[in-house]
Scaffold this active site. Structure first.
Site, PDB file in Angstrom:
ATOM      1  CG  HIS A 169      -1.976   1.046   1.184  1.00 47.42           C
ATOM      2  ND1 HIS A 169      -1.733   2.357   1.524  1.00 47.42           N
ATOM      3  CD2 HIS A 169      -3.292   0.984   0.844  1.00 47.42           C
ATOM      4  CE1 HIS A 169      -2.847   3.060   1.401  1.00 47.42           C
ATOM      5  NE2 HIS A 169      -3.803   2.258   0.988  1.00 47.42           N
ATOM      6  CB  ALA A 170       4.080   2.145   1.545  1.00 51.20           C
TER       7      ALA A 170
END
Length: 431
Positions: A169-170
């Site tokens: 997700h980063a």
């Protein structure tokens, strides 16, 4: 019942797992993340499943084709082939472009996609068996939160396959954290190769092709390496003396505006007219004049000096879609200037907002005189004017003076003695 039994007995076997590196050399270095992506909660992996139909007699296995396409795509998207790392004293999260590659797992299933209802909800197969969960030897330590992309291709007995993603997700390129869209089966493998030879004429001077450059005065690149200046552009706007209007024209011709335009070929082409409706004929025949001359025309009125009406037609060769009402509000007037009225003379609504005449059957709205503002009460021009007004408003009434009291007492007794004398004179007695 048969599909349910096959789904219950379905098993998923992971055949092989490996790391797919980019097919060519990629740049290295660390890429910083935004302040939102550096939060520890953003290091989660987003999971998704993608179902594809296929054929059992396919010449190329889906896993092999996707692996080759993935290696080619990582050359352009080289940060995905890196790892998440912490740099600096504060432990900020960055993307280390090491070019190691993504984790790729190949698996097979003993049932068909129809048996598991194409993975519709509720799932008949555990999703963890279709998602990539790598297994490491005891001697190696590869934390999953440092990986950016993990892919698993599970092939079913019918020829279809399911691609499972676990994306960081980063480092997600989309706001919702989803991975980039997956291309079709072997799409990158079937793309045309880039041109390897030299492009003919790439080292020559640039050629600028402008339509009607000799009429617009645009500088054109010369083949000898220089720049040949264009022909000077004529004046855009020129006023001419108004000729005599045709006999069939409904009004008089005020002035002519000559507008040179590249696409104006004498009347038919070029821009349109402001306020002219579709299908309206040319009453004055101005479009037939040479050079694309278009006239400004208005009907005769008894009063001169009024604003230009809304149906005034102006040349709009540039295609800017000018608003005719804006010309009227801008103060464009025709004829002799009209002197202003006196301030005390009333002005009617029709003088302030002229309207075109309505149809006979339509009802004309009533014209009300404009209301004049009420004059404000002026304060006394003194430095203590507000205080004086406040004191006058809240001042109590003055007490009664002795002279006023004596006058009231005298008048009261005068009327009492007058009534008594009247009763005594006429002999009026109470019963």
């Amino acid at each position: 019942m048969r599909g349910s039994a096959a789904a219950a007995a379905a098993t998923v076997t992971r055949v092989a797992q490996r790391v797919v590196a980019p097919s060519a050399a990629t740049p290295g270095g660390a890429l910083p993340l935004s302040w939102l992506d550096r939060y520890p909660t953003q290091r989660a992996l987003i999971e998704s499943l993608h179902v594809f139909k296929g054929r059992a007699d396919a010449a190329v296995a889906p896993a092999a084709a996707i692996e080759r396409a993935l290696a080619a795509a990582l050359v352009s998207y080289y940060p995905i082939a890196g790892r998440l790392a912490e740099r600096g004293d504060g432990g900020e999260l960055v993307v280390d472009c090491t070019g190691e590659g993504v984790w790729f797992i190949e698996a097979t299933a003993s049932c068909s996609l129809e048996d598991v209802d194409y993975l519709e909800y509720p799932l008949m197969v555990d999703k963890d068996e279709l998602l990539p969960h790598p297994t490491y030897p005891a001697s190696e330590s590869h934390p999953e939160d440092s990986l950016i992309l993990l892919v698993q291709v599970t092939q079913f007995a019918c020829g279809g396959f399911v691609v499972g993603f676990r994306f960081s997700h980063a480092a997600a390129p989309r706001p919702d954290g989803a991975p980039p869209p997956v291309p079709r089966h072997g799409h990158l493998h079937r793309l045309h190769r880039p041109l390897q030879g030299e492009v003919p004429g790439a080292d020559g001077p640039p050629v600028q092709r402008v339509r009607g450059a000799h009429r617009q005065g645009v500088a054109v690149a010369d083949a000898r390496g220089g720049v040949r200046p264009g022909v000077p552009r004529p004046r855009v706007l020129r006023h001419e003396r108004a000729p005599r209007a045709p006999a069939r024209a409904p009004g008089r011709l005020l002035r002519q505006l000559l507008l040179h335009h590249a696409g104006d070929g004498g009347g038919g082409g070029g821009g349109g007219r402001v306020g002219e409706r579709r299908g309206e004929a040319d009453p004055g025949g101005e479009e037939a004049a040479p050079g694309g001359v278009r006239a400004v025309e208005r009907r005769r009125r008894r009063r001169r000096g009024r604003p230009v009406p809304d149906h005034l037609r102006l040349p709009d060769a540039a295609g800017l879609r000018l608003v005719a009402a804006g010309v009227r509000r801008g103060g464009l007037r025709v004829g002799r200037p009209r002197p202003r009225r006196a301030a005390h003379q009333p002005r009617l609504h029709r003088h302030l907002h002229p309207r075109p005449p309505l149809r006979p059957q339509a009802r004309r709205p009533p014209h009300h005189p404009v209301r004049r503002r009420r004059r404000r009460r002026r304060l006394p021009q003194r430095h203590d004017a507000p205080r004086l007004i406040t004191e006058r408003a809240h001042r109590p009434p003055p007490p009664t003076s002795p002279a006023q009291f004596d006058s009231f007492f005298f008048s009261f007794f005068f009327w009492v003695f007058s009534l008594l004398s009247l009763y005594a004179r006429h002999g009026i007695h109470s019963p």
